[in-house]
Scaffold this active site. Sequence first.
Site, short mmCIF file in Angstrom:
data_model
loop_
_atom_site.label_atom_id
_atom_site.label_comp_id
_atom_site.label_asym_id
_atom_site.label_seq_id
_atom_site.Cartn_x
_atom_site.Cartn_y
_atom_site.Cartn_z
N LYS A 1 47.98 32.52 31.96
CA LYS A 1 47.63 33.70 32.30
C LYS A 1 48.27 34.07 33.42
CE LYS A 1 43.84 36.93 33.32
NZ LYS A 1 42.34 37.14 33.70
N GLY B 1 35.66 42.04 37.53
CA GLY B 1 34.16 41.64 37.62
C GLY B 1 33.26 42.85 37.74
N ALA C 1 39.54 42.37 31.96
CA ALA C 1 38.65 42.69 33.34
C ALA C 1 38.19 44.02 33.30
CB ALA C 1 39.72 42.88 34.44
N GLY C 2 36.69 43.88 33.78
CA GLY C 2 36.00 45.10 33.91
C GLY C 2 34.92 45.26 32.78
N ASN D 1 34.66 37.52 31.26
CA ASN D 1 33.83 36.61 31.71
C ASN D 1 32.67 36.77 32.39
OD1 ASN D 1 34.90 33.60 34.09
ND2 ASN D 1 33.04 34.10 33.22
N THR D 2 32.58 37.66 33.40
CA THR D 2 31.59 38.02 34.30
C THR D 2 30.34 38.80 33.25
OG1 THR D 2 32.79 38.13 36.22
CG2 THR D 2 30.50 39.10 36.23
#
Length: 255
Positions: A96, A157, A183-184, A205-206
Amino acid sequence: MLKIADKEFASRLLLGTGKYPSFDIQREAVAVSEAEILTFAVRRMNIFEASQPNFLEQLDLKKYTLLPNTAGAKTAEEAVRIARLAKASGLCDMIKVEVIGCSRSLLPDPVETLKASEMLLEEGFIVLPYTSDDVVLARRLEELGVHAIMPGASPIGSGQGILNPLNLSFIIEQSKVPVIIDAGIGSPSDAALAMELGADGVLLNTAVSAASDPVKMASAMKLAIEAGRLGYEAGRIQKKDYGVASSPGEGMMTT
């Protein structure tokens, strides 16, 4: 089935492995998510030093495909060096590409991302670049030969969800390679919307690792992505300005 280069995956959820409260919670969240692709930052983990504990030791790696990322890189050259390090470890030939251009917003650098992707393609990597929701940049990356496009829904995040569904839909419409929203993402509804737009997958992830209950959230994200994909394939009804009776008007009894 999600197909990236010559690899096929039943799950459309790609899960990050950072910032979990503990290895045990991380391991359980990964298991319930049923994700088959796990991503991690090469620069944040010593993949060569056996005395340094890391998440790789907690998992049965035969069950997963690892997707190292070049997080921390600020130039194409840095990203390429990190990718070579990951490849030398023998973990995976997928990478990535993540080249950050703004330390405050953590938005990717489009020029360096394009450059790094081209260099890594020449070296035979399976390349998945993380980008903004720039429609033209996505097309340029695909023209280079990348194996998937990974536009962000919002800053890394941030948990803001999908801020620009129109641009994401344009990217999805034009792309002949998988589009993975990255993301986001903050909630299961964000993940479901990404899939309803026609995305091929979601990387997060987050949203899981920082949830009050990461294990439950991992399960929720799995179900949301499955539901969103089914909804996309089923085809939603057209929106109308006025109400439309759900029962047919013909053949009604008269009094």
